[in-house]
Design a protein around this motif. Structure first.
Motif, PDB file in Angstrom:
ATOM      1  N   GLN A 133       4.916  12.978 -12.629  1.00  0.00           N
ATOM      2  CA  GLN A 133       5.628  12.178 -11.630  1.00  0.00           C
ATOM      3  C   GLN A 133       5.117  12.481 -10.224  1.00  0.00           C
ATOM      4  OE1 GLN A 133       9.851  12.174 -11.963  1.00  0.00           O
ATOM      5  NE2 GLN A 133      10.080  10.735 -10.297  1.00  0.00           N
ATOM      6  N   GLU A 134       4.913  13.784  -9.954  1.00  0.00           N
ATOM      7  CA  GLU A 134       4.447  14.218  -8.645  1.00  0.00           C
ATOM      8  C   GLU A 134       3.078  13.614  -8.327  1.00  0.00           C
ATOM      9  OE1 GLU A 134       5.149  18.504  -8.538  1.00  0.00           O
ATOM     10  OE2 GLU A 134       3.586  18.563  -6.988  1.00  0.00           O
ATOM     11  N   GLY A 135       2.170  13.766  -9.284  1.00  0.00           N
ATOM     12  CA  GLY A 135       0.812  13.250  -9.092  1.00  0.00           C
ATOM     13  C   GLY A 135       0.817  11.742  -8.936  1.00  0.00           C
ATOM     14  N   GLN A 136       1.648  11.076  -9.733  1.00  0.00           N
ATOM     15  CA  GLN A 136       1.680   9.618  -9.733  1.00  0.00           C
ATOM     16  C   GLN A 136       2.273   9.060  -8.450  1.00  0.00           C
ATOM     17  OE1 GLN A 136       1.007   7.121 -12.709  1.00  0.00           O
ATOM     18  NE2 GLN A 136      -0.574   8.620 -12.335  1.00  0.00           N
ATOM     19  N   GLU A 137       3.192   9.816  -7.838  1.00  0.00           N
ATOM     20  CA  GLU A 137       3.725   9.342  -6.573  1.00  0.00           C
ATOM     21  C   GLU A 137       2.638   9.321  -5.500  1.00  0.00           C
ATOM     22  OE1 GLU A 137       7.289  11.654  -6.140  1.00  0.00           O
ATOM     23  OE2 GLU A 137       8.452  10.120  -7.213  1.00  0.00           O
ATOM     24  N   ILE A 138       1.750  10.322  -5.569  1.00  0.00           N
ATOM     25  CA  ILE A 138       0.633  10.360  -4.613  1.00  0.00           C
ATOM     26  C   ILE A 138      -0.312   9.187  -4.898  1.00  0.00           C
ATOM     27  CG2 ILE A 138      -1.281  11.727  -3.728  1.00  0.00           C
ATOM     28  CD1 ILE A 138       0.270  14.232  -4.739  1.00  0.00           C
ATOM     29  N   ILE A 139      -0.582   8.954  -6.188  1.00  0.00           N
ATOM     30  CA  ILE A 139      -1.460   7.838  -6.578  1.00  0.00           C
ATOM     31  C   ILE A 139      -0.887   6.518  -6.049  1.00  0.00           C
ATOM     32  CG2 ILE A 139      -2.227   6.454  -8.576  1.00  0.00           C
ATOM     33  CD1 ILE A 139      -3.808   8.929  -8.660  1.00  0.00           C
ATOM     34  N   GLY A 140       0.434   6.383  -6.154  1.00  0.00           N
ATOM     35  CA  GLY A 140       1.087   5.136  -5.756  1.00  0.00           C
ATOM     36  C   GLY A 140       1.072   4.885  -4.255  1.00  0.00           C
ATOM     37  N   GLU A 141       0.932   5.960  -3.479  1.00  0.00           N
ATOM     38  CA  GLU A 141       0.974   5.840  -2.017  1.00  0.00           C
ATOM     39  C   GLU A 141      -0.021   4.806  -1.484  1.00  0.00           C
ATOM     40  OE1 GLU A 141       2.990   7.235   0.309  1.00  0.00           O
ATOM     41  OE2 GLU A 141       4.138   7.962  -1.418  1.00  0.00           O
ATOM     42  N   SER A 142      -1.172   4.708  -2.146  1.00  0.00           N
ATOM     43  CA  SER A 142      -2.217   3.809  -1.633  1.00  0.00           C
ATOM     44  C   SER A 142      -1.742   2.354  -1.652  1.00  0.00           C
ATOM     45  CB  SER A 142      -3.480   3.946  -2.472  1.00  0.00           C
ATOM     46  OG  SER A 142      -3.273   3.375  -3.753  1.00  0.00           O
ATOM     47  N   GLY A 143      -0.786   2.045  -2.523  1.00  0.00           N
ATOM     48  CA  GLY A 143      -0.242   0.702  -2.571  1.00  0.00           C
ATOM     49  C   GLY A 143      -1.176  -0.326  -3.161  1.00  0.00           C
ATOM     50  N   ALA A 144      -2.351   0.104  -3.612  1.00  0.00           N
ATOM     51  CA  ALA A 144      -3.349  -0.847  -4.096  1.00  0.00           C
ATOM     52  C   ALA A 144      -3.152  -1.151  -5.565  1.00  0.00           C
ATOM     53  CB  ALA A 144      -4.744  -0.292  -3.880  1.00  0.00           C
ATOM     54  N   SER A 145      -2.526  -0.236  -6.281  1.00  0.00           N
ATOM     55  CA  SER A 145      -2.460  -0.372  -7.721  1.00  0.00           C
ATOM     56  C   SER A 145      -1.133   0.217  -8.187  1.00  0.00           C
ATOM     57  CB  SER A 145      -3.642   0.399  -8.324  1.00  0.00           C
ATOM     58  OG  SER A 145      -3.806   0.043  -9.653  1.00  0.00           O
TER      59      SER A 145
END
Lengths: 334, 435
Positions: B342-354
Motif C-alpha cells: 500500500q505504501e509503495g503504491q501510494e507513491i506510484i499513484g502520486e504521479s497521477g499518470a496511471s
C-alpha cells in the motif's frame, strides 16, 4: 581542369571497377577497352610479392570480421531454429520450406520489385532535371541543387512522417488539392497497390537529390562543342538529349541503376512508418526487409528471419550480376 | 500523428536490437545458477546492492526506493531506465547473455515468455508469509501475472477502458448523452443518429478503428467470447461471442456510425475524437493527459463501457519481477514486494499518470483531473475486469491479429471466414510455443 575534376564522381564505383581506363569526354568506347585490358593484366603475377597484401590487411581483417563472418553466420542460422533467449538448434531446411510455403514471400517480393521498378523510373526524371539545372546561365543553380539534395540528407523516418501527413485521407494536402478539381478523397496509404505507388512516389522523391548530383557531375564532363556541333547540324533539344547526353552519361546511369536496384530491394523504413497498425492492407504491403524484421524481431523467429535475409542477398546479387553482364555486353558492342 | 496504443510501442521494439546488444553489464547479477528456490524477504537487515531496470515513465522510483530503504536500510537500489521501445529488446539480449538486472519491469505480452523459461522469482513464499496479498489488486491483474498457478510478478499499475464522449457534439445532434447503463444497442443507435445529423460537418458518432486493448477485446469479453482458451493453447476468435463482437463493429462501420477502417488507419480514433470529428470513442485511462490538452478537453466526459451480454473491460498493466538467477534475488524480490505494498503504491499513484494496482490507492489518479469521472476506471476494473490475453510468445500471434482484424472490420473478409482463418493461423503459432 574542371572537367577532369568533375569526371571523377561520374565514373565512381561502377567505372572504377573497370580500372583507370575512363578517358574523359570520349566516353564509352575508351572505357570498354580500358576495362578488358586492365582485367587481363591483373591476373599476371605481381612483382611486388606479398607486400600489397600486408597493406590491405587492416581493411581486410575489418571486412572479414564485420562483413564476411556475419554473412556466413547468418547463412548458417538460416538452417537453425532459435530459442527466444538464444541457443540455435540445427533443423536443416525447415525454415526454407516454411518460407516457401507461407505465401508471404512471393507477395513481399512482388511489392519490393515493383518499388524497385518505380525507383528506376526516377533515373530518367533525374536526367531531365539534372540537364535543366545544368543549362548554362541558370540563375540560383546552387540553390536548386541544395533544394533537390535536401531529401537525401533528411532522416527517412522524418520523410515518411511528413509524407504520411500529405497522403492523409482526411486532412492531407494532396486530397485537398485534388478536391479542388472535384476528385473524391483517395485513401493513399490504405488501398492495396495505391499504397505501393504512394511509397514509390516518396522513394523517387528522396532519391532525386543523389541522382542529380551524380548525373550533374557527368553532364559537366560532356564537352559543350558536341552540343554546338549538333545544333549546327539542326538537332532538336530532344535529339541532343537522346543522342548526346544519354549515351555519354551511360557510366553514371549504370552506376545509379545498380545503386537504385540495391536501394529499392532494401525498402523498409517507408513501409514501417507509412503503413501503420490497424491498416487493413498491412499484410499485403510488406517488403522483403519488413518481412525479415517481423519474423526475426517481432515473432522471435530468428532462423526464418536469417533465411529471408540470405534470400534477399542472393536476389540482389543475381540482379547486380545481370546488370553488370548487360553493361559489359553493351560496352563490347560499341 | 503518432498512433499510440500500449502495444504499438511493443511492436516497434526490435529496431534497436544491435544497439542494445552491446550495453552495460548489470551490477550484482550474472550468476548462472538458479537461486530462485530459496528466496526469503523476511530479513529486513540484509545487505545487497541491486539493479532495477525500468522503462521511462512518470513513476517516481526515487521516492519508492526511499520508502523501501526505510524498511530495508542496507539494500542499495540503482535504477537504470531505457525508453519503452527498446526496453524488451534490451531485456531479451540480457537474458540471452545471462546478464539480466536483479529486478525489472514487465508487461503482459512478455510476461509468460520469462515466466515459462524459469527466469523469474516465484512469489508464492511471500504470499504464504503474508507479505504479499493478491487480494489487494484487481483479480485480472493477479491473473495476468500468474503462470501455471504461480505468481511471478507484483503488479505496478494498470490501464482500464471507458466510453469517452463529447457533450457539445451530442447537444448539437440533439441526442441524449451516454450513461453507465448503456447497452451496445444504445451505443449503435446514438452513433448512427449523430453520424446522420452531423454528416455535413464530417462528424462521426463513434470512432471505432481496430485497436485490440482499447476496442475489440472489450467487446469480445462483453459478448461472452474469448480471445484465447483457458490455458492459452487455442485461439477463440471464431467463438460465438468473438464473432458477435467483430460483427457489431463491422455493422457500425457499414452503416456509417463509425468511420471506415481506411479512415482510422490514417487518423487514429483518439485523434478523430480529440479534433472533434467523433462524438464517442473507447479510450484508455492512459488517454486522460492527451485528452485534457486537446481542443475538446473542456467538453468531454467518460462513463463505463456499454453492456453487451455482460459487462466487461480488459485490463493490462505493468509489474515488477525479480531475476531468479541473481545472487541478490531475495533483495530484488523484497523490492518488488515493497513496491506493490500500500505504501509503495501510494507513491506510484502520486504521479497521477496511471492507476496504481493496489485497490484503494487510486485517489491521486482520480483527483488529478476532477473535471472527469475518472473513478469509472478503477470501479470497472474491480467489478468486471478481464485479464489481457497472453501466451508464451504473444508477439508472434499479435502480428497475425493486427493483420487480419482490420481486414475483417473493413469487410475485405467476412467475419466468419476471417475468424476461422485467424484461429487456424494462431493455433499453429500456439502449437509451436508448446513444442
Amino acid at each position: 581542369m574542371t572537367q577532369a575534376a568533375a569526371e571523377r564522381p561520374s565514373s565512381g564505383p561502377a567505372a572504377g571497377r573497370r580500372g583507370r581506363g575512363t578517358s574523359g569526354p570520349t566516353g564509352r568506347g575508351g572505357t570498354g577497352r580500358g576495362g578488358t585490358g586492365q582485367g587481363r593484366s591483373r591476373r599476371a603475377p605481381n612483382p611486388d610479392g606479398a607486400w600489397p597484401w600486408l597493406f590491405v590487411l587492416p581493411t581486410l581483417i575489418g571486412l572479414a570480421i564485420f562483413y564476411f563472418w556475419p554473412v556466413i553466420q547468418t547463412a548458417y542460422y538460416s538452417f537453425t531454429s532459435w530459442g527466444v533467449f538464444g541457443g540455435a538448434e540445427f533443423v536443416g531446411l525447415e525454415n526454407w520450406v516454411d518460407l516457401l510455403q507461407s505465401g508471404e514471400v512471393p507477395r513481399a517480393l512482388i511489392n519490393t520489385l515493383a518499388y524497385t521498378a518505380m525507383l528506376l523510373l526516377g533515373i530518367p526524371i533525374s536526367i531531365y532535371i539534372a540537364s535543366l539545372l545544368n543549362r548554362p546561365g541558370l540563375r540560383f543553380a546552387a540553390f536548386y541543387r541544395v533544394l533537390y539534395f535536401a531529401p537525401f540528407v533528411s532522416m527517412p523516418a522524418a520523410i515518411a512522417l511528413v509524407w504520411g501527413m500529405i497522403f492523409n485521407s482526411q486532412y492531407g494536402i494532396l486530397n485537398q488539392f485534388l478536391g479542388i478539381f472535384g476528385i473524391p478523397a483517395v485513401f493513399w496509404t490504405s488501398t492495396e497497390w495505391v499504397a505501393l505507388i504512394a511509397i514509390g512516389i516518396v522513394g523517387i522523391w528522396s532519391s532525386l537529390g543523389f541522382n542529380i548530383i551524380i548525373l550533374g557531375a557527368g553532364l559537366r564532363s560532356i564537352s559543350p562543342e558536341m552540343y554546338e556541333a549538333a545544333r549546327i547540324d539542326g538537332a532538336s533539344n530532344w535529339r541532343q538529349l537522346i543522342s548526346i547526353t544519354v549515351p555519354l552519361l551511360s557510366p553514371s546511369i549504370f552506376f545509379l541503376t545498380v545503386l537504385s536496384v540495391i536501394h529499392g530491394m532494401e525498402l523498409f523504413d517507408l513501409i514501417f512508418i507509412m503503413i501503420g497498425e490497424s491498416n487493413p492492407i498491412r499484410s499485403d504491403t510488406q517488403s522483403m526487409v519488413s518481412l525479415f524484421y517481423r519474423q526475426a524481431f517481432i515473432s522471435n523467429d530468428k532462423g526464418t528471419g536469417a533465411a529471408i535475409a540470405i534470400l534477399l542477398m542472393l536476389i540482389i546479387g543475381v540482379l547486380t550480376a545481370v546488370q553488370f553482364a548487360v553493361q559489359r555486353r553493351r560496352a563490347r558492342l560499341d | 500523428m503518432r498512433r499510440r496504443t500500449v502495444l504499438a510501442g511493443l511492436a516497434l521494439g526490435g529496431l534497436t536490437a544491435t544497439a542494445a546488444g552491446c550495453s552495460r553489464g548489470g551490477s550484482g547479477s550474472g550468476g548462472s545458477g538458479g537461486g530462485g528456490g530459496d528466496v526469503d524477504i523476511s530479513d529486513t537487515e540484509m545487505e545487497a546492492s541491486i539493479e532495477f531496470a525500468a522503462w521511462e515513465s512518470d513513476f517516481d522510483w526515487e521516492s519508492v526506493i526511499a520508502g523501501f530503504n526505510e524498511k530495508y536500510p542496507n539494500i542499495t537500489v540503482e535504477v537504470t531506465k531505457s525508453p519503452f521501445k527498446e526496453f524488451f529488446t534490451r531485456l531479451q539480449t540480457q537474458a540471452s547473455g545471462d546478464n539480466l538486472p536483479d529486478a525489472f519491469m514487465m508487461n503482459g505480452p512478455n510476461f509468460q515468455l520469462y515466466a515459462s523459461h524459469d527466469i523469474l522469482v516465484p512469489f508464492d513464499a511471500a504470499v504464504d508469509s503474508g507479505d504479499l496479498d493478491f487480494g489487494n489488486y484487481p483479480e485480472a491483474m493477479a491473473d495476468l501475472y500468474t503462470y501455471e498457478g504461480t505468481p511471478y510478478g507484483v503488479p505496478t499499475s494498470y490501464d482500464s477502458i471507458g466510453l469517452w464522449y463529447n457533450t457539445e457534439l451530442f447537444e448539437k445532434a440533439g441526442v441524449d448523452v451516454p450513461t453507465d447503463d448503456w447497452t451496445w444497442d444504445d451505443l449503435h443507435e446514438a452513433s448512427k443518429s449523430i453520424s446522420e445529423a452531423l454528416a455535413d460537418d464530417g462528424v462521426y458518432g463513434f470512432a471505432g478503428g481496430a485497436y485490440n486493448q482499447e476496442l475489440f477485446y472489450n467487446l469480445i469479453f462483453q459478448a461472452g467470447g474469448e480471445v484465447l482458451n483457458e490455458d492459452s493453447t487455442k485461439a477463440q476468435y471464431s467463438s460465438d461471442g468473438s464473432r458477435a463482437a467483430l460483427q457489431f463493429l463491422r455493422d457500425m462501420v457499414e452503416d456509417g456510425s463509425s468511420p471506415s477502417i481506411q479512415t482510422t488507419a490514417d487518423t487514429s480514433p483518439d485523434e478523430l475524437f480529440k479534433s472533434g470529428k467523433a462524438a464517442m470513442v473507447y479510450g484508455g485511462s492512459f488517454r486522460v493527459a492527451g485528452y485534457v490538452d486537446s481542443a475538446v478537453g473542456e467538453s468531454i466526459q467518460v462513463v463505463q463501457l456499454p453492456i453487451g451480454e455482460q459487462r466487461g473491460v480488459v485490463l493490462h498493466g505493468g509489474a515488477v519481477v525479480a531475476n531468479a538467477a541473481s545472487e541478490n534475488a531475495s533483495a530484488a524480490a523484497a523490492f518488488a514486494v515493497y513496491h506493490g505494498s500500500q505504501e509503495g503504491q501510494e507513491i506510484i499513484g502520486e504521479s497521477g499518470a496511471s492507476i496504481p494496482a493496489f485497490q484503494g490507492t487510486e485517489q491521486a489518479y482520480i483527483d488529478a483531473h476532477p473535471e472527469y469521472d475518472l473513478d469509472v476506471f478503477p470501479k470497472s476494473a474491480a467489478e468486471y475486469g478481464f485479464p489481457y490475453p497472453v501466451s508464451a510468445n504473444t508477439q508472434a500471434w499479435l502480428v497475425v491479429e493486427s493483420d487480419m482484424v482490420p481486414k475483417i472490420l473493413a469487410g475485405d473478409l467476412s467475419v466468419e471466414e476471417g475468424t476461422t482463418q485467424l484461429d487456424e493461423k494462431i493455433d499453429a503459432l500456439l502449437a509451436e510455443e508448446e513444442a
